[in-house]
Scaffold this motif. Structure first.
Motif, PDB file in Angstrom:
ATOM      1  N   PHE A  77       0.747  -1.354  -0.122  1.00  0.00           N
ATOM      2  CA  PHE A  77       0.084  -0.103   0.061  1.00  0.00           C
ATOM      3  C   PHE A  77       0.799   1.176   0.035  1.00  0.00           C
ATOM      4  CE2 PHE A  77      -2.565   3.278   2.287  1.00  0.00           C
ATOM      5  CZ  PHE A  77      -3.738   3.273   1.596  1.00  0.00           C
ATOM      6  N   ARG A  78       1.887   1.146   0.742  1.00  0.00           N
ATOM      7  CA  ARG A  78       3.031   2.254   0.835  1.00  0.00           C
ATOM      8  C   ARG A  78       3.549   2.593  -0.646  1.00  0.00           C
ATOM      9  NH1 ARG A  78       7.896   3.651   1.093  1.00  0.00           N
ATOM     10  NH2 ARG A  78       8.507   1.337   1.080  1.00  0.00           N
ATOM     11  N   GLU A  79       3.832   1.586  -1.267  1.00  0.00           N
ATOM     12  CA  GLU A  79       4.509   1.769  -2.467  1.00  0.00           C
ATOM     13  C   GLU A  79       3.658   2.118  -3.843  1.00  0.00           C
ATOM     14  OE1 GLU A  79       6.620  -1.790  -3.017  1.00  0.00           O
ATOM     15  OE2 GLU A  79       8.149  -1.529  -1.604  1.00  0.00           O
ATOM     16  N   ASP A  84       2.666   6.467  -4.805  1.00  0.00           N
ATOM     17  CA  ASP A  84       2.187   7.275  -6.291  1.00  0.00           C
ATOM     18  C   ASP A  84       1.415   8.491  -5.786  1.00  0.00           C
ATOM     19  OD1 ASP A  84       0.937   6.668  -9.021  1.00  0.00           O
ATOM     20  OD2 ASP A  84      -0.683   6.898  -7.832  1.00  0.00           O
ATOM     21  N   PHE A  85       0.714   8.645  -4.980  1.00  0.00           N
ATOM     22  CA  PHE A  85       0.047   9.802  -4.477  1.00  0.00           C
ATOM     23  C   PHE A  85       0.952  11.231  -4.399  1.00  0.00           C
ATOM     24  CE2 PHE A  85      -1.957  12.588  -1.476  1.00  0.00           C
ATOM     25  CZ  PHE A  85      -3.472  12.729  -2.098  1.00  0.00           C
ATOM     26  N   GLN A  90       3.363  15.987  -6.996  1.00  0.00           N
ATOM     27  CA  GLN A  90       4.682  16.593  -7.066  1.00  0.00           C
ATOM     28  C   GLN A  90       4.881  17.049  -8.417  1.00  0.00           C
ATOM     29  OE1 GLN A  90       7.289  13.632  -5.042  1.00  0.00           O
ATOM     30  NE2 GLN A  90       8.376  15.493  -3.937  1.00  0.00           N
ATOM     31  N   ALA A  91       4.289  16.027  -9.468  1.00  0.00           N
ATOM     32  CA  ALA A  91       4.392  16.446 -10.833  1.00  0.00           C
ATOM     33  C   ALA A  91       3.376  17.176 -11.358  1.00  0.00           C
ATOM     34  CB  ALA A  91       4.101  14.969 -11.485  1.00  0.00           C
ATOM     35  N   PRO A 336      -4.976  17.117 -14.911  1.00  0.00           N
ATOM     36  CA  PRO A 336      -4.210  15.822 -15.376  1.00  0.00           C
ATOM     37  C   PRO A 336      -4.127  15.017 -14.026  1.00  0.00           C
ATOM     38  CG  PRO A 336      -3.415  18.001 -16.170  1.00  0.00           C
ATOM     39  CD  PRO A 336      -4.497  18.212 -15.283  1.00  0.00           C
ATOM     40  N   GLY A 337      -3.852  13.654 -14.174  1.00  0.00           N
ATOM     41  CA  GLY A 337      -4.066  12.968 -13.232  1.00  0.00           C
ATOM     42  C   GLY A 337      -5.375  12.315 -12.772  1.00  0.00           C
TER      43      GLY A 337
END
Length: 364
Positions: A77-79, A84-85, A90-91, A336-337
Motif C-alpha cells: 500500500f505504501r509503495e 504514487d499519491f 509533485q508532478a 491531469p492525473g
C-alpha cells in the motif's frame, strides 16, 4: 465457490460477506492492514483501515461463523498508493488514491493471493453489477445510483472481473443494507460511512503533503502572467480549487478566481475566471478496458471524470496508443492525473488517466 470476503469493518462489506454465506459459498473473511502505524482509532467517520475497523470486521465474521484473518499489505500500500499519491502531486497532477487502491491492492495484490490459495473470487461490498454480455463479463452501474461505485472500479480488467463478486449491486438503497445488517445482528448496522483519504484521516491534505515534500515559496499568476499572490508549495493546489488562494490583488471584474493549472517545475500556480475551467478535450495513454475492448477505434460513449460527477455524452478516439475524448459539452475543472471512465449506457467500457487537457476558453 470458495470466496475470500474483503471485510473493511463497515456495514457494506459485512452484509456482502453475509450474502455470500447465505448463497452457499465457502467464505473466509480477511481484513487488510494497510498501515503499520495502526495505533490510532477512527475519529468520527473518517478513514476505513483503523484498528477499530479491524475489530469491527472480526466481530462481523464471528457473527457469520466464518474464519477470519488480518493480512499485512502495508508495504504494498505504501509503495503503490501512498508513494504514487505523493509523486503525482509533485508532478502537478491530481491523483485518485481510491482508484489506485482498487487497482493495485484490492483487485491485484489481494486477488493474486486469493487465487494462489485456491479461492475462486474476491467478494467486496462495492455497489456495482456484473453482467454476462455477448463479449464476456461486463461491469455495470449499481441499482442505487446514489451509491453506485462503478467509477472507482473502472480500473478492473476482464481477468479481474472473472474473479470478482459484488453481492450488493442490485440492492435498491443503502438503507435496505443497513436494515439487513440490523436483522442479521451485525453491530456495524449503523456505523457511519467512511470518507476522505484513509491515510490522511484528519482531511488536511495540504498539511500532509507539506510534511512529506516540504514547502517552497512560489508565485500565483493570472493567465497573462501577472503575479497576484504567493504560495508555499504548488503541490498543495489542484485544478478547480477556489479556497485558500489568499490572493493579494483582486481580479479586475471583482469575480473569484480558480486554479487553472499547476506547474511544478517552476513552482507556479495559474489562476483565472471560472469559465476558463471549461475543458473541451481530454487525452491519456494509460488506459484499460473493463471487459471486451471496443471494436471500433472511434465510438460514442459517456465520460465521467469524478466519482459522483454527471456522465457527459462524448466521442472517444483510439489513436497512436492514446485515448482522446471530446465531450459534447465542456467538462468542468479537469486536472491531469484524474481518471476518466467511459460508459456505454450502464456498462463501464474502461478508463484512462488524463495526461492532457485543452481549454474551451483560450487566453486573450
Amino acid at each position: 465457490m470458495r470466496i475470500l470476503a474483503a471485510m473493511s469493518g463497515g456495514v457494506d462489506s459485512a452484509v456482502a460477506a453475509a450474502r455470500a454465506v447465505e448463497a452457499g459459498h465457502e467464505v473466509v473473511g480477511v481484513h487488510l492492514a494497510l498501515s503499520r502505524a495502526g495505533g490510532t482509532l477512527r475519529t468520527g467517520s473518517r478513514g476505513c483501515c483503523t484498528i477499530e475497523d479491524a475489530m469491527d470486521a472480526r466481530r462481523a465474521a464471528d457473527k457469520l461463523g466464518i474464519p477470519f484473518y488480518v493480512w499485512d499489505f502495508s508495504e504494498r500500500f505504501r509503495e503503490d498508493v501512498i508513494a504514487d499519491f505523493v509523486s503525482e502531486y509533485q508532478a502537478g497532477r491530481t491523483p485518485n488514491p481510491c482508484m489506485r487502491c482498487n487497482e493495485k491492492i484490492k483487485f491485484a495484490a489481494l486477488l493474486e493471493r486469493a487465487i494462489e490459495l485456491g479461492f475462486d473470487a474476491v467478494c467486496t461490498g462495492h455497489y456495482a453489477n456484473l453482467v454476462d454480455g455477448e463479449g464476456g463479463l461486463e461491469l455495470h452501474r449499481a441499482a442505487d445510483n446514489a451509491k453506485d461505485q462503478s467509477y472507482v472500479l473502472g480500473v478492473l480488467t476482464a481477468e479481474q472481473l472473472a474473479h470478482t463478486y459484488f453481492p450488493l449491486g442490485s440492492t435498491p438503497t443503502k438503507a435496505l443494507v443497513r436494515a439487513e445488517a440490523a436483522e442479521r445482528g451485525l453491530t456495524v448496522a449503523q456505523k457511519p460511512d467512511s470518507h476522505d483519504i484513509c491515510f490522511i484521516p484528519d482531511g488536511d491534505t495540504k498539511g500532509w503533503l507539506a510534511e512529506k515534500v516540504g514547502t517552497a515559496t512560489g508565485d500565483i499568476v493570472d493567465r497573462e502572467g501577472n503575479v497576484v499572490g504567493s504560495h508555499e508549495g504548488a503541490h498543495a493546489y489542484t485544478v478547480g480549487q477556489r479556497r485558500g488562494l489568499h490572493l493579494g490583488i483582486p481580479a479586475a471584474d471583482g469575480k473569484p478566481r480558480f486554479v487553472l493549472e499547476v506547474r511544478p517545475v517552476s513552482n507556479t500556480v495559474i489562476v483565472g475566471p471560472k469559465e476558463a475551467l471549461a475543458t473541451a478535450l481530454i487525452e491519456g495513454a494509460r488506459y484499460s478496458w473493463a471487459g471486451a475492448a471496443p471494436v471500433e477505434s472511434e465510438f460514442r460513449c459517456h465520460v465521467q471524470i469524478r466519482a459522483h460527477a454527471e456522465p457527459v455524452p462524448a466521442l472517444a478516439v483510439l489513436s497512436d496508443g492514446a485515448v482522446t475524448v471530446t465531450p459534447d459539452e465542456p467538462l468542468d475543472g479537469v486536472a491531469p492525473g484524474q481518471t476518466a471512465v467511459l460508459y456505454l449506457g450502464t456498462r463501464v467500457l474502461g478508463q484512462f488517466t488524463i495526461d492532457r487537457t485543452e481549454s474551451a476558453v483560450p487566453v486573450g
